[in-house]
Write an enzyme that holds these catalytic residues in place. Structure first.
Site, PDB file in Angstrom:
ATOM      1  N   GLU A  57     -20.745 -21.740  -2.397  1.00  0.00           N
ATOM      2  CA  GLU A  57     -21.654 -22.228  -3.438  1.00  0.00           C
ATOM      3  C   GLU A  57     -23.087 -21.784  -3.176  1.00  0.00           C
ATOM      4  O   GLU A  57     -23.497 -21.644  -2.021  1.00  0.00           O
ATOM      5  CB  GLU A  57     -21.587 -23.765  -3.496  1.00  0.00           C
ATOM      6  CG  GLU A  57     -20.252 -24.241  -4.044  1.00  0.00           C
ATOM      7  CD  GLU A  57     -20.036 -25.745  -3.954  1.00  0.00           C
ATOM      8  OE1 GLU A  57     -19.286 -26.265  -4.777  1.00  0.00           O
ATOM      9  OE2 GLU A  57     -20.593 -26.393  -3.059  1.00  0.00           O
ATOM     10  N   CYS A  75     -30.782 -21.496  -3.154  1.00  0.00           N
ATOM     11  CA  CYS A  75     -30.266 -21.951  -1.861  1.00  0.00           C
ATOM     12  C   CYS A  75     -28.970 -21.194  -1.596  1.00  0.00           C
ATOM     13  O   CYS A  75     -28.008 -21.307  -2.350  1.00  0.00           O
ATOM     14  CB  CYS A  75     -30.024 -23.453  -1.950  1.00  0.00           C
ATOM     15  SG  CYS A  75     -29.299 -24.172  -0.479  1.00  0.00           S
ATOM     16  N   CYS A  89     -18.306 -24.441   8.019  1.00  0.00           N
ATOM     17  CA  CYS A  89     -19.290 -24.545   9.101  1.00  0.00           C
ATOM     18  C   CYS A  89     -18.592 -25.069  10.340  1.00  0.00           C
ATOM     19  O   CYS A  89     -17.653 -25.856  10.243  1.00  0.00           O
ATOM     20  CB  CYS A  89     -20.412 -25.511   8.689  1.00  0.00           C
ATOM     21  SG  CYS A  89     -21.798 -25.575   9.860  1.00  0.00           S
ATOM     22  N   CYS A 135     -21.487 -31.775  11.585  1.00  0.00           N
ATOM     23  CA  CYS A 135     -22.426 -32.894  11.529  1.00  0.00           C
ATOM     24  C   CYS A 135     -21.771 -33.998  10.694  1.00  0.00           C
ATOM     25  O   CYS A 135     -21.231 -33.721   9.621  1.00  0.00           O
ATOM     26  CB  CYS A 135     -23.753 -32.476  10.902  1.00  0.00           C
ATOM     27  SG  CYS A 135     -24.562 -31.138  11.807  1.00  0.00           S
ATOM     28  N   CYS A 158     -22.521 -34.453   6.781  1.00  0.00           N
ATOM     29  CA  CYS A 158     -22.591 -33.282   5.900  1.00  0.00           C
ATOM     30  C   CYS A 158     -21.194 -32.877   5.446  1.00  0.00           C
ATOM     31  O   CYS A 158     -20.282 -32.698   6.261  1.00  0.00           O
ATOM     32  CB  CYS A 158     -23.262 -32.131   6.633  1.00  0.00           C
ATOM     33  SG  CYS A 158     -23.308 -30.604   5.671  1.00  0.00           S
ATOM     34  N   GLY A 206     -22.944 -23.640   5.736  1.00  0.00           N
ATOM     35  CA  GLY A 206     -22.919 -22.899   6.997  1.00  0.00           C
ATOM     36  C   GLY A 206     -24.180 -23.017   7.810  1.00  0.00           C
ATOM     37  O   GLY A 206     -25.190 -23.553   7.366  1.00  0.00           O
ATOM     38  N   SER A 245     -33.057 -22.464   7.537  1.00  0.00           N
ATOM     39  CA  SER A 245     -32.922 -23.773   8.178  1.00  0.00           C
ATOM     40  C   SER A 245     -31.763 -23.750   9.170  1.00  0.00           C
ATOM     41  O   SER A 245     -30.675 -23.282   8.863  1.00  0.00           O
ATOM     42  CB  SER A 245     -32.671 -24.844   7.117  1.00  0.00           C
ATOM     43  OG  SER A 245     -32.494 -26.103   7.727  1.00  0.00           O
ATOM     44  N   SER A 288     -33.244 -28.852  11.132  1.00  0.00           N
ATOM     45  CA  SER A 288     -32.719 -30.161  10.757  1.00  0.00           C
ATOM     46  C   SER A 288     -32.722 -31.042  11.998  1.00  0.00           C
ATOM     47  O   SER A 288     -31.870 -30.894  12.866  1.00  0.00           O
ATOM     48  CB  SER A 288     -31.300 -30.016  10.211  1.00  0.00           C
ATOM     49  OG  SER A 288     -31.323 -29.166   9.081  1.00  0.00           O
ATOM     50  N   ASN A 338     -33.279 -34.822  12.112  1.00  0.00           N
ATOM     51  CA  ASN A 338     -32.438 -35.957  11.704  1.00  0.00           C
ATOM     52  C   ASN A 338     -32.391 -37.149  12.658  1.00  0.00           C
ATOM     53  O   ASN A 338     -31.776 -38.167  12.327  1.00  0.00           O
ATOM     54  CB  ASN A 338     -30.994 -35.504  11.407  1.00  0.00           C
ATOM     55  CG  ASN A 338     -30.943 -34.502  10.266  1.00  0.00           C
ATOM     56  OD1 ASN A 338     -31.844 -34.492   9.425  1.00  0.00           O
ATOM     57  ND2 ASN A 338     -29.944 -33.659  10.246  1.00  0.00           N
ATOM     58  N   CYS A 366     -28.427 -31.538  -0.957  1.00  0.00           N
ATOM     59  CA  CYS A 366     -28.282 -31.275   0.479  1.00  0.00           C
ATOM     60  C   CYS A 366     -27.043 -31.973   1.022  1.00  0.00           C
ATOM     61  O   CYS A 366     -26.858 -33.166   0.816  1.00  0.00           O
ATOM     62  CB  CYS A 366     -29.471 -31.825   1.255  1.00  0.00           C
ATOM     63  SG  CYS A 366     -31.039 -31.207   0.705  1.00  0.00           S
TER      64      CYS A 366
HETATM   65  N1  SAH Z   1     -26.890 -25.612   9.012  1.00  0.00           N
HETATM   66  C1  SAH Z   1     -28.255 -25.503   8.573  1.00  0.00           C
HETATM   67  C2  SAH Z   1     -28.370 -25.121   7.113  1.00  0.00           C
HETATM   68  C3  SAH Z   1     -27.871 -26.181   6.130  1.00  0.00           C
HETATM   69  S1  SAH Z   1     -29.255 -26.983   5.520  1.00  0.00           S
HETATM   70  C4  SAH Z   1     -28.999 -26.767   8.912  1.00  0.00           C
HETATM   71  O1  SAH Z   1     -28.369 -27.744   9.311  1.00  0.00           O
HETATM   72  O2  SAH Z   1     -30.227 -26.790   8.813  1.00  0.00           O
HETATM   73  C5  SAH Z   1     -28.599 -28.415   4.932  1.00  0.00           C
HETATM   74  C6  SAH Z   1     -29.623 -29.554   5.019  1.00  0.00           C
HETATM   75  O3  SAH Z   1     -29.074 -30.677   4.338  1.00  0.00           O
HETATM   76  C7  SAH Z   1     -29.884 -29.969   6.444  1.00  0.00           C
HETATM   77  O4  SAH Z   1     -31.243 -30.225   6.628  1.00  0.00           O
HETATM   78  C8  SAH Z   1     -29.098 -31.271   6.559  1.00  0.00           C
HETATM   79  O5  SAH Z   1     -29.669 -32.122   7.496  1.00  0.00           O
HETATM   80  C9  SAH Z   1     -29.155 -31.788   5.155  1.00  0.00           C
HETATM   81  N2  SAH Z   1     -28.029 -32.649   4.820  1.00  0.00           N
HETATM   82  C10 SAH Z   1     -26.760 -32.507   5.214  1.00  0.00           C
HETATM   83  N3  SAH Z   1     -26.002 -33.490   4.706  1.00  0.00           N
HETATM   84  C11 SAH Z   1     -26.825 -34.264   3.956  1.00  0.00           C
HETATM   85  C12 SAH Z   1     -26.618 -35.423   3.148  1.00  0.00           C
HETATM   86  N4  SAH Z   1     -25.422 -35.964   3.012  1.00  0.00           N
HETATM   87  N5  SAH Z   1     -27.689 -35.944   2.523  1.00  0.00           N
HETATM   88  C13 SAH Z   1     -28.905 -35.368   2.630  1.00  0.00           C
HETATM   89  N6  SAH Z   1     -29.135 -34.279   3.355  1.00  0.00           N
HETATM   90  C14 SAH Z   1     -28.111 -33.736   4.020  1.00  0.00           C
END
Ligand code: SAH
Length: 343
Positions: A93, A106, A113, A117, A120, A161, A193, A216, A218, A335
């Site tokens: 996507e 994006c 991936c 996490c 996600c 990813g 990112s 990221s 978090n 996200c």
């Molecule tokens: N793997 C890379 C690129 C993906 S970016 C990374 O982790 O940075 C995806 C972003 O969305 C990340 O900042 C992640 O923390 C955020 N994200 C993932 N799941 C989410 C969710 N359920 N709600 C809000 N943000 C989320």
């Protein structure tokens, strides 16, 4: 049979070498690149300023990857989520997010991936394969064909990813996208990112630090981050921040740290204080993203009031905190909601 050379994965110099290997003049490379990158043409037979024999020779030795639009969903906020089908039938996507003065695409870098996490959805389905350079670059070329006015002013590597877990293809995609001769995108208009792949950050700092880097984060302590992001056990926060300090930031610029606020997990007053303390000597700004939930998810979004309080506490202690509204929630394009499956 020898593997064909994918023109969409080549820099300008590499295209010239390839063309020369076919005993053709270097300026032919420019003509081919105009067809492929400016006009989005993938079929050599349509490249009418090249001789017929050369076109046939190209068709034998080269190819031009083209993603197929399998589906699209349009959000009430104007964002569009594209489902692209790859040559082997797998899908990814890409999300287009128009704003008044810019339009951001994006892009994905992997099918699935490896990082898993907990919050996600991309991680939930596991890892299938790396995207090739051409598959990364073509998300932009196809999006430009498909969105109103072909308007894409910025790219974020924040789709499916972990970009630094597909380092070689992502680095090459950055080079191809920013090649001046095809002018697809300026380096300062690209943000990558990462979840914190430290070796990748160190390599990229040397190889391609012209782009903007986002991480990221978090969580502001290892115990919480370990629970949310397994990669933290391999590269804990102290090591991650050590690597970030090595990133050659242009004067006056800041790194972006993304912080997904999850109710009851990392959104307390104490978490806000810890975050500002952790970042006090770092040139960073925080993008605060309220957690986007999905059906069956184990986590919950924080209340609006909690987000405001967290922001107040952290910014009251000197941190630059920007609330980030997730786009395309109604089409599962926000996200953490991308999974590359028809839903
Ligand atoms: N793997 C890379 C690129 C993906 S970016 C990374 O982790 O940075 C995806 C972003 O969305 C990340 O900042 C992640 O923390 C955020 N994200 C993932 N799941 C989410 C969710 N359920 N709600 C809000 N943000 C989320």
């Amino acid at each position: 049979m020898n593997k064909k050379t994918d023109i969409k994965g080549l820099t300008s110099a590499e295209t010239i070498s390839f063309i020369q290997s076919l005993n053709e003049k270097p300026f032919r490379a420019k003509q081919i690149r105009q067809w492929v990158f400016d006009r989005g043409i993938s079929d050599f037979s349509e490249m009418t300023n090249l001789s017929k024999t050369f076109r046939e020779r190209l068709a034998d030795t080269a190819n031009v990857t083209e993603l197929e639009e399998a589906d699209r969903k349009v959000s009430s906020d104007g964002s569009i989520k594209f489902l692209f089908r790859l040559h082997d039938g797998k899908t990814i996507e890409s999300v287009w997010m128009p704003e008044e003065n810019r339009a951001t695409l994006c892009v994905s870098t992997q099918v699935g991936c490896k990082l898993a996490c907990g919050f996600c959805m991309t991680g939930e389905g596991g890892f299938e394969r790396q995207l090739s350079t051409a598959e990364i670059v073509d998300q932009l070329i196809q999006a430009r064909k498909l969105v109103p006015g072909g308007r894409v002013t910025n790219i974020v590597f924040m789709g499916m990813g972990e970009p630094l877990d597909n380092y070689d293809n992502v680095l090459q995609a950055l080079k191809v996208l920013t090649e001046p001769d095809c002018g697809l995108m300026g380096a300062r208009k690209i943000t990558l990112s990462t979840a914190g792949v430290v070796p990748g950050i160190l390599l990229l700092a040397k190889d391609f630090s012209k782009i903007k880097l986002a991480v990221s984060l978090n969580a502001a302590d290892d115990a919480t981050r370990n629970k949310l992001m397994p990669i933290n056990k391999k590269h804990p926060i102290a090591e991650l921040f050590w690597a970030l300090k090595k990133w050659p930031l242009p004067k006056g610029r800041l790194l972006t740290l993304e912080y997904v606020l999850i109710a009851g997990i990392n959104d307390s007053d104490d978490d806000a204080k810890k975050l500002s303390k952790l970042c006090s000597d770092m040139p960073v700004k925080i993008n605060l993203i309220p957690y986007n939930s999905a059906s069956g998810a184990q986590y919950k979004s924080p209340s609006k009031k909690r987000v405001d309080t967290f922001m107040k506490i952290a910014s009251g202690r000197g941190l630059i905190v920007l609330p980030r509204a997730s786009r395309g929630q109604d089409i599962m394009a926000a996200c953490g909601q991308l999974r590359g499956k028809r839903s």
